[in-house]
Design a protein around this motif. Structure first.
Motif, short mmCIF file in Angstrom:
data_model
loop_
_atom_site.label_atom_id
_atom_site.label_comp_id
_atom_site.label_asym_id
_atom_site.label_seq_id
_atom_site.Cartn_x
_atom_site.Cartn_y
_atom_site.Cartn_z
N HIS A 54 0.88 -1.16 0.00
CA HIS A 54 0.00 0.00 0.00
C HIS A 54 0.92 1.22 0.00
O HIS A 54 1.64 1.46 0.97
CB HIS A 54 -0.87 0.02 1.26
N VAL A 55 0.90 1.94 -1.11
CA VAL A 55 1.79 3.06 -1.29
C VAL A 55 0.94 4.30 -1.50
O VAL A 55 0.11 4.33 -2.41
CB VAL A 55 2.72 2.84 -2.51
N GLY A 56 1.12 5.31 -0.69
CA GLY A 56 0.28 6.49 -0.81
C GLY A 56 -1.13 6.17 -0.38
O GLY A 56 -1.41 5.14 0.23
N SER A 57 -2.06 7.06 -0.74
CA SER A 57 -3.43 6.88 -0.26
C SER A 57 -4.25 5.92 -1.09
O SER A 57 -5.19 5.32 -0.60
CB SER A 57 -4.13 8.23 -0.20
N ARG A 60 -2.05 0.51 -4.83
CA ARG A 60 -1.78 -0.83 -4.33
C ARG A 60 -1.00 -1.58 -5.40
O ARG A 60 -1.43 -1.64 -6.55
CB ARG A 60 -3.07 -1.60 -4.04
N ALA A 90 8.26 5.01 1.04
CA ALA A 90 6.92 5.30 0.53
C ALA A 90 5.90 4.24 0.93
O ALA A 90 4.70 4.46 0.82
CB ALA A 90 6.96 5.40 -0.99
N ILE A 91 6.36 3.10 1.41
CA ILE A 91 5.45 1.99 1.75
C ILE A 91 4.77 2.29 3.08
O ILE A 91 5.43 2.52 4.09
CB ILE A 91 6.22 0.65 1.82
N GLY A 92 3.44 2.25 3.04
CA GLY A 92 2.67 2.47 4.26
C GLY A 92 2.29 1.17 4.95
O GLY A 92 2.42 1.01 6.15
N ILE A 93 1.81 0.21 4.16
CA ILE A 93 1.35 -1.08 4.68
C ILE A 93 1.80 -2.18 3.74
O ILE A 93 1.80 -2.00 2.52
CB ILE A 93 -0.19 -1.12 4.79
N THR A 133 3.58 11.89 -4.55
CA THR A 133 2.60 12.43 -3.60
C THR A 133 1.82 13.59 -4.23
O THR A 133 0.74 13.93 -3.75
CB THR A 133 3.29 12.91 -2.31
N SER A 174 9.17 12.67 -2.68
CA SER A 174 7.76 12.58 -3.08
C SER A 174 7.46 11.34 -3.91
O SER A 174 6.31 11.05 -4.20
CB SER A 174 7.36 13.83 -3.88
N LEU A 176 6.61 7.76 -4.99
CA LEU A 176 5.93 6.60 -4.40
C LEU A 176 6.26 5.31 -5.14
O LEU A 176 6.42 4.27 -4.52
CB LEU A 176 4.41 6.82 -4.40
#
Length: 181
Positions: A54-57, A60, A90-93, A133, A174, A176
């Motif tokens: 999960h990258v950015g909002s 995927r 940049a990786i969120g999840i 971003t 910035s 991702l």
């Protein structure tokens, strides 16, 4: 007889106490070892396992880990079988990541930094999609510096410059993902 039972009871308690102490020390060592692991170590331990980043909002990326550097991961996407390069920052999840890990000294870690990987892509002159971003940029990487890269944008998706093309500078912070077009 009574003393023998007392000594046996004391010996049993002592052995139990030693086992509990050994278990506690082992758990502490395992926690300390786990605290030293980085996301890169765990991604290297994933092997060819299917993961979703999960990258950015809203982005995927699903695929298998192909290569891991100190600050990036290359993923072979499931849908397209193409390579996506993602900065670790940049990786969120990460979905599907096991607790297994492979520290850098135990595996073949790519010595390339993110800038080097981006320079390889620039040398290929391939059209890429940069997810940032600030939005999506379609174009060719023209040059890569220490903390930013220049992109010759191709706003209409053409393979060469057209009216409306621009030279854009994208900051590494910035970035991702870099995906093939």
């Amino acid at each position: 007889m009574r003393f023998e039972r007392i000594f046996e009871d004391l010996e049993g308690r002592f052995e139990h106490h030693e086992q509990e102490e050994l278990r506690a020390v082992s758990e502490d060592l395992a926690r300390a070892e786990r605290a030293q692991l980085t996301l890169a170590d765990r991604l290297r331990g994933a092997g060819r396992r299917e993961l979703t980043l999960h990258v950015g909002s809203g982005l995927r990326l699903a695929g298998a880990v192909e290569e891991v550097g100190a600050e990036w991961v290359s993923l072979r996407e499931t849908r397209t079988a193409q390579r996506a390069v993602v900065p670790l920052a940049a990786i969120g999840i990460v979905e599907g990541l096991s607790s297994r890990a492979r520290p850098a000294e135990e595996s073949l870690r790519s010595p390339l930094r993110l800038g080097s990987v981006l320079r390889e892509i620039a040398r290929d002159r391939s059209v890429v999609r940069l997810e940032t971003t600030a939005g999506t940029v379609l174009g060719r990487i023209a040059g890569v510096g220490a903390d930013a890269l220049d992109v010759l944008s191709l706003p209409t998706g053409e393979s060469s410059s057209v009216p409306g093309s621009a030279r854009l500078t994208v900051t590494m912070s910035s970035l991702l993902a870099v995906l093939p077009r």
